[in-house]
Design a protein around this motif. Structure first.
Motif, PDB file in Angstrom:
ATOM      1  N   UNK A 109     -25.794 -46.916  37.513  1.00  0.00           N
ATOM      2  CA  UNK A 109     -24.586 -47.354  37.830  1.00  0.00           C
ATOM      3  C   UNK A 109     -22.900 -47.576  37.237  1.00  0.00           C
ATOM      4  N   UNK A 110     -22.927 -46.979  35.433  1.00  0.00           N
ATOM      5  CA  UNK A 110     -21.508 -47.248  35.204  1.00  0.00           C
ATOM      6  C   UNK A 110     -20.450 -46.163  35.268  1.00  0.00           C
ATOM      7  N   UNK A 111     -21.856 -44.795  36.161  1.00  0.00           N
ATOM      8  CA  UNK A 111     -21.084 -43.907  36.507  1.00  0.00           C
ATOM      9  C   UNK A 111     -20.338 -44.241  38.490  1.00  0.00           C
ATOM     10  N   UNK A 112     -21.255 -44.992  38.803  1.00  0.00           N
ATOM     11  CA  UNK A 112     -20.289 -45.602  40.046  1.00  0.00           C
ATOM     12  C   UNK A 112     -19.674 -46.439  39.681  1.00  0.00           C
ATOM     13  N   UNK A 113     -19.561 -47.288  38.892  1.00  0.00           N
ATOM     14  CA  UNK A 113     -18.348 -47.929  38.874  1.00  0.00           C
ATOM     15  C   UNK A 113     -17.224 -47.831  37.980  1.00  0.00           C
ATOM     16  N   UNK A 114     -17.596 -46.695  37.596  1.00  0.00           N
ATOM     17  CA  UNK A 114     -15.990 -46.006  36.868  1.00  0.00           C
ATOM     18  C   UNK A 114     -15.007 -44.972  37.699  1.00  0.00           C
ATOM     19  N   UNK A 115     -15.982 -44.728  39.453  1.00  0.00           N
ATOM     20  CA  UNK A 115     -15.270 -44.034  40.188  1.00  0.00           C
ATOM     21  C   UNK A 115     -14.688 -44.956  40.530  1.00  0.00           C
ATOM     22  N   UNK A 116     -15.381 -46.603  40.987  1.00  0.00           N
ATOM     23  CA  UNK A 116     -14.608 -47.333  42.139  1.00  0.00           C
ATOM     24  C   UNK A 116     -13.217 -47.539  40.853  1.00  0.00           C
ATOM     25  N   UNK A 117     -13.513 -47.644  39.616  1.00  0.00           N
ATOM     26  CA  UNK A 117     -12.006 -48.536  39.356  1.00  0.00           C
ATOM     27  C   UNK A 117     -10.728 -47.265  39.053  1.00  0.00           C
TER      28      UNK A 117
END
Length: 388
Positions: free
Chosen positions: A5-13
């Motif tokens: 989830x943290x990796x997906x959030x970082x990509x979205x940011x």
């Protein structure tokens, strides 16, 4: 391997940051373009608005035998160098046209010299100190003032800045554009109708379409060379005339009209054609009675835009000689004439400072006409546009 989830959030940011940067870059480019436009128009207004005013002075004019032979003798020595030479040259003709003037003296408002005009406008001038004092005395006495420059809109070109006007160039522009539209509009529309509605889809029509699209991007000066070679050198059309200018600009405008017309024809739904065929119409009847009337607003819009583009062209008209000195308004398609862009180009090369404001004033007039043409095209598209 699935992402956390943290990796997906970082990509979205990161994506959102890139999107925001692109947004701000686009807004910055738009603001920069708007700033350049404001600076350009503001500079033209500051330099061009004074051209719509012209200095006049009130002097005593004596109509005598001496002034018939020597026109400068019609005014006294103190103001002789302050009066426009153009006015002084007219005195013998006025006396011949009206013999009753002989032996009379009258106070008249006359056109002032360009240097006096620049002095009253607060610009640099070559007047001597004594001449400046004479102008100051006239201004204090209410005998020197700036008035609306009607001559700018009613007279032709002149080597004297105070006499120069844009009338001959405006008439030449109108005559040239009439020839342009009479030639390019019917040929362009008929070509587009044939290619879109009648021509088979084969190698020949594809080559024609490619060349039409390429012609729309050809530098305009090449059309001037083509007009010089074909119309003037081969067919012997008179040089520097609205006829050859209009024919040359028609070559340049044709691709724009053809492309705009084809786009307008494609915007008509095929169901219109199918319904017409269903009631027994021939292909020509379908095009004439249904497709063309529905696409006419788009065709007119594209034609007006092409006309506005042609109106602002200078390079092809320079090649065919439409930068000649034209003091009189042209009355025929075969008389020597110039156009507004070429007139502005000529004024920009004159050494006198007074021509600077004439150049800017001419640009303002040309911009006003171009904006009006484009605004009418937008209005026509909005008013007659049909959504299917």
């Amino acid at each position: 391997m699935s992402q956390s989830f943290d990796e997906i959030t970082a990509q979205l940011k990161r994506r959102h940051r890139k999107s925001a940067r692109l947004k701000w870059m686009s807004m910055g480019a738009l603001i920069l373009a708007a700033a350049f436009l404001v600076v350009f128009i503001g500079d033209m207004l500051v330099k061009g608005l004074p051209a719509f005013q012209q200095a006049q002075i009130q002097v005593e004019v004596s109509y005598t035998e001496q002034s018939m032979q020597i026109p400068p003798a019609a005014v006294n020595d103190e103001v002789r160098n302050l009066v426009s030479r153009g006015f002084l040259r007219l005195i013998p003709g006025r006396m011949r046209d009206n013999p009753d003037l002989m032996g009379t003296t009258s106070m008249e408002w006359v056109l002032a010299d360009a240097e006096v005009d620049q002095y009253l406008k607060g610009h640099y001038t070559r007047l001597s100190d004594s001449q400046k004092r004479a102008v100051d005395r006239l201004e204090e006495a209410g005998r020197a003032e700036l008035r609306f420059n009607t001559r700018f809109f009613t007279s032709g070109d002149s080597k004297m800045p105070e006499l120069a006007g844009i009338a001959s160039a405006a008439v030449g522009t109108v005559l040239t554009l009439i020839v342009t539209m009479l030639v390019s509009f019917p040929i362009g529309v008929m070509t587009a109708v044939y290619l879109e509605e009648f021509a088979p889809d084969n190698r020949l029509t594809q080559i024609i379409e490619i060349n039409i699209n390429n012609l729309a991007a050809v530098p305009s000066i090449l059309f001037g060379l083509l007009g010089l070679a074909i119309y003037i050198n081969f067919f012997g059309v008179p040089r520097s005339t609205p006829l050859v200018g209009g024919l040359t600009l028609a070559l340049m405008t044709l691709p724009v009209i053809i492309i705009a017309t084809r786009t307008a024809l494609r915007s008509v739904p095929d169901t219109i054609r199918q319904a017409a065929f269903g009631v027994g119409c021939s292909r020509w009847q379908v095009v004439r009675d249904h497709v063309l009337p529905l696409s006419l607003p788009g065709i007119m819009t594209g034609s007006i835009i092409g006309l506005a583009q042609a109106m602002g062209e200078t390079a092809p008209l320079i090649i065919i000689g439409m930068v000649a000195f034209i003091p009189d308004v042209s009355t025929s398609f075969t008389n020597a004439a110039t156009v507004m862009p070429a007139q502005i180009f000529t004024w920009a090369g004159e050494p006198e400072r007074a021509f600077i404001e004439k150049t800017a004033g001419g640009i303002l007039v040309l911009l006003a006409v171009l904006i009006s043409l484009n605004a009418s095209a937008v209005w026509m598209r909005k008013k007659f546009e049909r959504r299917w």
